[in-house]
Design a protein around this motif. Structure first.
Motif, mmCIF file in Angstrom:
data_model
loop_
_atom_site.group_PDB
_atom_site.id
_atom_site.type_symbol
_atom_site.label_atom_id
_atom_site.label_comp_id
_atom_site.label_asym_id
_atom_site.label_seq_id
_atom_site.Cartn_x
_atom_site.Cartn_y
_atom_site.Cartn_z
ATOM 1 N N LEU A 207 0.834 -1.200 0.000
ATOM 2 C CA LEU A 207 0.000 0.000 0.000
ATOM 3 C C LEU A 207 0.871 1.254 0.000
ATOM 4 N N GLY A 208 0.636 2.134 -0.965
ATOM 5 C CA GLY A 208 1.364 3.407 -0.985
ATOM 6 C C GLY A 208 0.918 4.341 0.114
ATOM 7 N N GLY A 209 -0.320 4.164 0.568
ATOM 8 C CA GLY A 209 -0.827 4.954 1.679
ATOM 9 C C GLY A 209 -0.476 4.322 3.011
ATOM 10 N N GLU A 210 -1.331 4.509 3.976
ATOM 11 C CA GLU A 210 -1.048 4.112 5.361
ATOM 12 C C GLU A 210 -2.021 3.035 5.805
ATOM 13 N N VAL A 211 -1.521 2.031 6.515
ATOM 14 C CA VAL A 211 -2.358 1.014 7.134
ATOM 15 C C VAL A 211 -2.376 1.274 8.635
ATOM 16 N N VAL B 289 -6.427 1.192 -3.725
ATOM 17 C CA VAL B 289 -7.804 0.715 -3.564
ATOM 18 C C VAL B 289 -7.897 -0.753 -3.990
ATOM 19 N N ARG B 290 -7.270 -1.085 -5.110
ATOM 20 C CA ARG B 290 -7.326 -2.464 -5.592
ATOM 21 C C ARG B 290 -6.611 -3.413 -4.632
ATOM 22 N N ALA B 291 -5.468 -2.959 -4.104
ATOM 23 C CA ALA B 291 -4.716 -3.801 -3.166
ATOM 24 C C ALA B 291 -5.507 -4.015 -1.879
ATOM 25 N N ALA B 292 -6.129 -2.956 -1.378
ATOM 26 C CA ALA B 292 -6.907 -3.066 -0.140
ATOM 27 C C ALA B 292 -8.116 -3.972 -0.346
ATOM 28 N N LEU B 293 -8.778 -3.815 -1.467
ATOM 29 C CA LEU B 293 -9.942 -4.646 -1.749
ATOM 30 C C LEU B 293 -9.544 -6.117 -1.859
ATOM 31 N N ARG B 294 -8.443 -6.377 -2.536
ATOM 32 C CA ARG B 294 -7.957 -7.750 -2.666
ATOM 33 C C ARG B 294 -7.652 -8.346 -1.280
ATOM 34 N N PHE B 295 -7.007 -7.545 -0.439
ATOM 35 C CA PHE B 295 -6.691 -7.992 0.914
ATOM 36 C C PHE B 295 -7.969 -8.312 1.690
ATOM 37 N N GLY C 193 -13.833 -5.157 10.620
ATOM 38 C CA GLY C 193 -13.636 -5.356 9.195
ATOM 39 C C GLY C 193 -12.550 -4.448 8.672
ATOM 40 N N LEU C 194 -12.533 -4.278 7.350
ATOM 41 C CA LEU C 194 -11.575 -3.403 6.687
ATOM 42 C C LEU C 194 -12.273 -2.131 6.252
ATOM 43 N N LEU C 195 -11.752 -1.003 6.703
ATOM 44 C CA LEU C 195 -12.241 0.300 6.249
ATOM 45 C C LEU C 195 -11.304 0.816 5.159
ATOM 46 N N ILE C 196 -11.821 0.937 3.942
ATOM 47 C CA ILE C 196 -11.061 1.506 2.835
ATOM 48 C C ILE C 196 -11.358 3.004 2.811
ATOM 49 N N ALA D 196 -15.955 -5.344 -7.739
ATOM 50 C CA ALA D 196 -15.765 -6.291 -6.636
ATOM 51 C C ALA D 196 -14.647 -7.289 -6.913
ATOM 52 N N ASP D 197 -14.402 -7.614 -8.193
ATOM 53 C CA ASP D 197 -13.326 -8.551 -8.512
ATOM 54 C C ASP D 197 -11.991 -7.855 -8.740
ATOM 55 N N GLY D 198 -11.926 -6.548 -8.424
ATOM 56 C CA GLY D 198 -10.667 -5.817 -8.503
ATOM 57 C C GLY D 198 -10.361 -5.220 -9.853
ATOM 58 N N GLU D 199 -11.291 -5.329 -10.801
ATOM 59 C CA GLU D 199 -11.077 -4.746 -12.121
ATOM 60 C C GLU D 199 -11.312 -3.240 -12.096
ATOM 61 N N PHE D 200 -10.576 -2.530 -12.958
ATOM 62 C CA PHE D 200 -10.752 -1.086 -13.107
ATOM 63 C C PHE D 200 -11.545 -0.836 -14.385
ATOM 64 N N VAL D 201 -12.698 -0.173 -14.253
ATOM 65 C CA VAL D 201 -13.537 0.108 -15.416
ATOM 66 C C VAL D 201 -13.982 1.561 -15.390
ATOM 67 N N ARG D 202 -14.356 2.057 -16.543
ATOM 68 C CA ARG D 202 -14.941 3.404 -16.640
ATOM 69 C C ARG D 202 -16.396 3.263 -17.050
ATOM 70 N N ALA D 203 -17.247 4.041 -16.420
ATOM 71 C CA ALA D 203 -18.677 4.012 -16.725
ATOM 72 C C ALA D 203 -19.116 5.381 -17.232
ATOM 73 N N SER D 204 -19.818 5.378 -18.352
ATOM 74 C CA SER D 204 -20.362 6.608 -18.934
ATOM 75 C C SER D 204 -21.528 6.211 -19.830
ATOM 76 N N GLN D 205 -22.099 7.185 -20.524
ATOM 77 C CA GLN D 205 -23.181 6.855 -21.441
ATOM 78 C C GLN D 205 -22.702 5.934 -22.556
#
Length: 472
Positions: free
Chosen positions: A27-31, A66-72, A98-101, A181-190
């Protein structure tokens, strides 16, 4: 306050030191854990009645975190809560064991005044976004308390001071970056993952963790005609009827809230008025200041007001007007409902229960709806209730635990008295009220569409500490 139903439903175990060390490495941030300095400060949320103790807090700096925390969290089978501003009334931005992201460190904002667009990361607060956009005389429609988190407000729909001219916050949303939820990064738009984009615009945090929002901007201010006029609570019936008549045919630039409360101890409130029961019409005119003065005058001059605070002022100042009434750490409880109109029977309920306010922090805000909000098709977004006439926000609040039970009961009684007139409810104004109320917030047809979307993007209900749309 009770633990979230989602946390209760899942057996939990504490992650071992080896697993935690692994998360700290990636994690680049803080745990932050219970034994670490700052844990108590970082676990706190806006609503002081919420006192929960996550097993770990992952303070993310970017999408990879975010992806690393979610995976954990998934690997460790932990309940997962997501926090941006932490302004959830029922405390659904934290959890026990639990885990707070935590997304608050993701606070980047980029404004393109020529294109009239703004990009904002998920940790941005409303006041921060307003400050950046108002430098260019532009705005995103948003809420009325500047320390509210942009992410939670947007994902629930987003009602605020300029909604009648420019629509809800989601009506200005152009795209969202999402970690699913499966850790994928997606963009949502029209044009990209349009089904997800539909669900994000009102469906809350059910479908993933939004890390970035892109909005259309609208011209506003920086000066607006805004403020409030106060009358003694004894004049509530006549003020409400005048307000109803005055609003008939009013321009979209006008947005009002009717507030009942005890007059607050603020510098602008005369000492002799502090603590007295009052009813106020609070408004913002999102257009020409002189025209706003003309439109507001008939209401301001009605009856025998005890205080008039309307003036030409910076929109940024008006956006902070309610901040002192919703301070961090106070104890908050809300009940809410939409009603079709301000009928005589509804007015009778408002008059009767308004006179029972006894806490300096308890209040109601009666939101005027309509205008641009109602001109968006009901099926265009997941937000429900575009045809509502008014939205009630009934706050039974106290500074500490002292008297909180009494104020909570006052809010419940007020809401129950309005039951014959309920049409729907704004999802961001729900406490933990059960599945039936979540269904009511969306209507049955829209709720079933959201369930289908939930099964596609989060079939295991990883994101369940929220106003949950269950996939099964």
């Amino acid at each position: 306050m009770a633990m979230t139903r989602s946390a209760e439903a899942t057996p939990t175990r504490r992650p071992g030191p080896t697993a935690v060390a692994g998360l700290r490495r990636v994690l680049g941030g803080e745990v932050v854990g219970p034994a670490d300095d700052g844990y108590d400060a970082h676990r706190r949320v806006w609503n002081g009645s919420i006192d929960r103790r996550p097993a770990l807090i992952a303070r993310c700096r970017g999408v990879d975190d975010v992806r690393a925390a979610l995976r954990f969290g998934r690997d460790q089978q932990l309940p997962i809560a997501v926090r941006s501003g932490g302004h959830s009334f029922p405390g659904l931005s934290t959890c026990d064991d639990g885990l707070l992201i935590d997304l608050r460190q993701m606070g980047g904002i980029r404004v393109d005044p020529d294109a009239r667009t703004a990009g904002a990361q998920a940790g941005v607060l409303l006041g921060e976004l307003d400050s950046a956009t108002q430098e260019h005389g532009l705005a995103v429609p948003a809420g009325i308390v500047s320390h509210t988190g942009l992410a939670g407000l947007t994902l629930g729909g987003g009602i605020g001071w300029i909604q009648r001219r420019y629509g809800l916050t989601v009506d200005s949303l152009l795209s969202a970056d999402v970690v699913t939820a499966d850790g994928e990064f997606v963009r949502a738009s029209q044009d990209e993952n349009a089904d997800l984009f539909w669900g994000l615009r009102g469906g809350g945090g059910n479908f993933g963790i939004v890390t970035h929002f892109r909005f259309r901007l609208h011209p506003l201010g920086p000066q607006v005609m805004a403020g409030a006029t106060f009358w003694p609570m004894e004049q509530a019936a006549s003020v409400l009827r005048r307000h109803r008549d005055w609003l008939a045919g009013c321009p979209d630039e006008l947005m009002t809230l009717v507030v009942q409360r005890l007059a607050p101890p603020l510098p602008v409130v005369p000492h002799e008025l502090v603590g007295r029961p009052v009813i106020a019409v609070v408004a913002c005119y999102a257009g020409d200041v002189e025209e706003g003065e003309r439109v507001l005058r008939p209401m301001r001059d009605f009856g025998s007001p005890v205080l008039d605070l309307f003036a030409s002022k910076p929109f940024l100042a008006h956006q902070q007007m309610f901040d002192p009434s919703f301070r961090h750490g106070c104890w908050y409880y809300v009940r809410s409902c939409d009603v079709a109109e301000l009928s005589d029977d509804v007015i009778d309920v408002v008059v009767e229960h308004g006179r029972r306010i006894s806490s300096p922090l308890s209040s109601i805000a009666l939101w005027q709806m309509g205008g641009a909000v109602a001109r968006v098709g009901e099926d265009e977004t997941a937000f429900n209730g575009r045809g509502a006439g008014f939205t009630f926000n009934i706050n039974g609040n106290t500074a500490t635990a002292d008297g909180f039970d009494e104020q909570r009961q006052w809010a419940r009684d007020y809401w129950s008295a309005l039951a014959p007139f309920h049409t729907s409810v704004y999802v961001n104004f729900l406490m933990e009220e059960g599945d039936a109320r979540v269904r009511e917030a969306y209507g049955e047809a829209k709720y079933q569409r959201l369930r289908t979307l939930k099964r596609k993007y989060d079939p295991a209900n990883v994101f369940r500490i929220n106003q949950n749309i269950r996939p099964d």
